[in-house]
Scaffold this motif. Structure first.
Motif, PDB file in Angstrom:
ATOM      1  N   SER A  59       0.723  -1.209  -0.108  1.00  0.00           N
ATOM      2  CA  SER A  59      -0.023   0.224   0.068  1.00  0.00           C
ATOM      3  C   SER A  59       0.974   1.072  -0.046  1.00  0.00           C
ATOM      4  CB  SER A  59      -1.077   0.044   1.206  1.00  0.00           C
ATOM      5  OG  SER A  59      -0.259   0.070   2.399  1.00  0.00           O
ATOM      6  N   PHE A  60       1.904   1.135   0.514  1.00  0.00           N
ATOM      7  CA  PHE A  60       3.006   2.329   0.582  1.00  0.00           C
ATOM      8  C   PHE A  60       3.385   2.607  -0.878  1.00  0.00           C
ATOM      9  CE2 PHE A  60       5.207  -1.654   1.134  1.00  0.00           C
ATOM     10  CZ  PHE A  60       6.260  -1.495   0.115  1.00  0.00           C
ATOM     11  N   SER A  61       3.333   1.949  -1.867  1.00  0.00           N
ATOM     12  CA  SER A  61       3.718   2.190  -3.104  1.00  0.00           C
ATOM     13  C   SER A  61       2.516   2.292  -4.269  1.00  0.00           C
ATOM     14  CB  SER A  61       4.561   1.065  -3.793  1.00  0.00           C
ATOM     15  OG  SER A  61       4.122  -0.095  -3.832  1.00  0.00           O
ATOM     16  N   LYS A  62       1.249   2.383  -3.402  1.00  0.00           N
ATOM     17  CA  LYS A  62      -0.045   2.310  -4.163  1.00  0.00           C
ATOM     18  C   LYS A  62      -0.113   0.840  -5.133  1.00  0.00           C
ATOM     19  CE  LYS A  62      -0.525   7.091  -4.167  1.00  0.00           C
ATOM     20  NZ  LYS A  62      -0.428   8.501  -4.613  1.00  0.00           N
ATOM     21  N   TRP A  63       0.445  -0.235  -4.731  1.00  0.00           N
ATOM     22  CA  TRP A  63       0.581  -1.586  -5.195  1.00  0.00           C
ATOM     23  C   TRP A  63       1.122  -1.521  -6.578  1.00  0.00           C
ATOM     24  CZ3 TRP A  63      -0.112  -5.102  -1.586  1.00  0.00           C
ATOM     25  CH2 TRP A  63      -0.977  -4.640  -0.529  1.00  0.00           C
ATOM     26  N   GLU A  64       2.177  -0.408  -6.665  1.00  0.00           N
ATOM     27  CA  GLU A  64       3.178  -0.473  -7.933  1.00  0.00           C
ATOM     28  C   GLU A  64       4.264  -1.170  -7.608  1.00  0.00           C
ATOM     29  OE1 GLU A  64       2.177   0.574 -11.031  1.00  0.00           O
ATOM     30  OE2 GLU A  64       0.110   0.944 -10.398  1.00  0.00           O
ATOM     31  N   GLU A  65       4.851  -1.782  -8.417  1.00  0.00           N
ATOM     32  CA  GLU A  65       6.235  -2.734  -8.133  1.00  0.00           C
ATOM     33  C   GLU A  65       7.155  -1.802  -8.111  1.00  0.00           C
ATOM     34  OE1 GLU A  65       6.486  -5.725 -10.785  1.00  0.00           O
ATOM     35  OE2 GLU A  65       5.152  -7.116 -10.032  1.00  0.00           O
ATOM     36  N   ILE A  66       8.235  -1.993  -7.083  1.00  0.00           N
ATOM     37  CA  ILE A  66       9.395  -1.298  -6.858  1.00  0.00           C
ATOM     38  C   ILE A  66      10.657  -2.245  -7.195  1.00  0.00           C
ATOM     39  CG2 ILE A  66      10.952   0.274  -5.545  1.00  0.00           C
ATOM     40  CD1 ILE A  66       8.200   1.003  -3.958  1.00  0.00           C
ATOM     41  N   SER A  67      11.360  -2.068  -8.089  1.00  0.00           N
ATOM     42  CA  SER A  67      12.632  -2.971  -8.239  1.00  0.00           C
ATOM     43  C   SER A  67      13.456  -2.969  -7.469  1.00  0.00           C
ATOM     44  CB  SER A  67      12.852  -2.896  -9.807  1.00  0.00           C
ATOM     45  OG  SER A  67      12.172  -3.023 -10.840  1.00  0.00           O
ATOM     46  N   LEU A  68      14.092  -3.950  -7.167  1.00  0.00           N
ATOM     47  CA  LEU A  68      15.217  -3.885  -5.988  1.00  0.00           C
ATOM     48  C   LEU A  68      16.305  -4.175  -6.967  1.00  0.00           C
ATOM     49  CD1 LEU A  68      12.770  -4.891  -4.322  1.00  0.00           C
ATOM     50  CD2 LEU A  68      14.276  -5.903  -2.752  1.00  0.00           C
ATOM     51  N   GLU A  69      17.679  -3.827  -6.592  1.00  0.00           N
ATOM     52  CA  GLU A  69      18.999  -3.785  -7.256  1.00  0.00           C
ATOM     53  C   GLU A  69      19.761  -4.808  -6.615  1.00  0.00           C
ATOM     54  OE1 GLU A  69      20.833  -0.296  -8.324  1.00  0.00           O
ATOM     55  OE2 GLU A  69      19.379   0.940  -8.648  1.00  0.00           O
ATOM     56  N   LYS A  70      20.291  -5.712  -7.338  1.00  0.00           N
ATOM     57  CA  LYS A  70      21.243  -6.845  -6.859  1.00  0.00           C
ATOM     58  C   LYS A  70      22.466  -6.710  -6.501  1.00  0.00           C
ATOM     59  CE  LYS A  70      21.801 -11.902  -7.522  1.00  0.00           C
ATOM     60  NZ  LYS A  70      21.586 -13.070  -8.163  1.00  0.00           N
ATOM     61  N   ASP A  71      23.095  -6.765  -5.585  1.00  0.00           N
ATOM     62  CA  ASP A  71      24.725  -6.628  -5.571  1.00  0.00           C
ATOM     63  C   ASP A  71      25.312  -7.784  -5.636  1.00  0.00           C
ATOM     64  OD1 ASP A  71      24.745  -8.036  -3.006  1.00  0.00           O
ATOM     65  OD2 ASP A  71      24.779  -6.307  -1.772  1.00  0.00           O
ATOM     66  N   GLU A  72      26.704  -7.800  -5.796  1.00  0.00           N
ATOM     67  CA  GLU A  72      27.410  -8.832  -6.109  1.00  0.00           C
ATOM     68  C   GLU A  72      27.407 -10.154  -5.046  1.00  0.00           C
ATOM     69  OE1 GLU A  72      29.628  -5.936  -3.543  1.00  0.00           O
ATOM     70  OE2 GLU A  72      28.902  -5.800  -5.367  1.00  0.00           O
ATOM     71  N   ARG A  73      26.873  -9.564  -3.751  1.00  0.00           N
ATOM     72  CA  ARG A  73      26.938 -10.751  -2.911  1.00  0.00           C
ATOM     73  C   ARG A  73      25.582 -11.546  -2.755  1.00  0.00           C
ATOM     74  NH1 ARG A  73      27.959  -7.647   2.429  1.00  0.00           N
ATOM     75  NH2 ARG A  73      26.873  -6.034   1.274  1.00  0.00           N
ATOM     76  N   GLY A  74      24.588 -11.057  -3.673  1.00  0.00           N
ATOM     77  CA  GLY A  74      23.392 -11.850  -3.602  1.00  0.00           C
ATOM     78  C   GLY A  74      22.153 -11.029  -3.013  1.00  0.00           C
ATOM     79  N   TYR A  75      22.439  -9.698  -2.605  1.00  0.00           N
ATOM     80  CA  TYR A  75      21.323  -8.982  -1.746  1.00  0.00           C
ATOM     81  C   TYR A  75      20.694  -8.348  -2.847  1.00  0.00           C
ATOM     82  CZ  TYR A  75      23.265 -10.629   2.840  1.00  0.00           C
ATOM     83  OH  TYR A  75      23.635 -11.168   3.677  1.00  0.00           O
ATOM     84  N   PHE A  76      19.362  -8.111  -2.756  1.00  0.00           N
ATOM     85  CA  PHE A  76      18.462  -7.302  -3.598  1.00  0.00           C
ATOM     86  C   PHE A  76      18.167  -6.231  -2.394  1.00  0.00           C
ATOM     87  CE2 PHE A  76      17.932 -10.886  -5.757  1.00  0.00           C
ATOM     88  CZ  PHE A  76      17.926 -10.459  -7.164  1.00  0.00           C
ATOM     89  N   ARG A  77      18.340  -4.814  -2.703  1.00  0.00           N
ATOM     90  CA  ARG A  77      18.046  -3.642  -1.928  1.00  0.00           C
ATOM     91  C   ARG A  77      17.446  -2.593  -2.486  1.00  0.00           C
ATOM     92  NH1 ARG A  77      22.297  -3.711   2.154  1.00  0.00           N
ATOM     93  NH2 ARG A  77      23.931  -5.309   1.451  1.00  0.00           N
TER      94      ARG A  77
END
Length: 51
Positions: free
Chosen positions: A22-40
């Motif tokens: 609901s904080f994004s009005k149900w629109e997807e926000i892409s997460l960026e992947k780093d070299e260690r396997g974390y999406f942020r």
């Protein structure tokens, strides 16, 4: 008052990840992947209750 909130997901085998609620009005926000396997991502949101 708005504050920066960081979302982090450890998913080294995933190719992509998105965040939505609901904080994004149900629109997807892409997460960026780093070299260690974390999406942020960081978003600015006011205090409140979100789904």
């Amino acid at each position: 008052m708005a504050a920066a909130i960081e979302f982090k997901l450890f998913a080294p085998n995933n190719k992509a990840a998105t965040l939505l609620g609901s904080f994004s009005k149900w629109e997807e926000i892409s997460l960026e992947k780093d070299e260690r396997g974390y999406f942020r991502t960081k978003i600015q949101r006011a205090d409140g209750i979100y789904q």
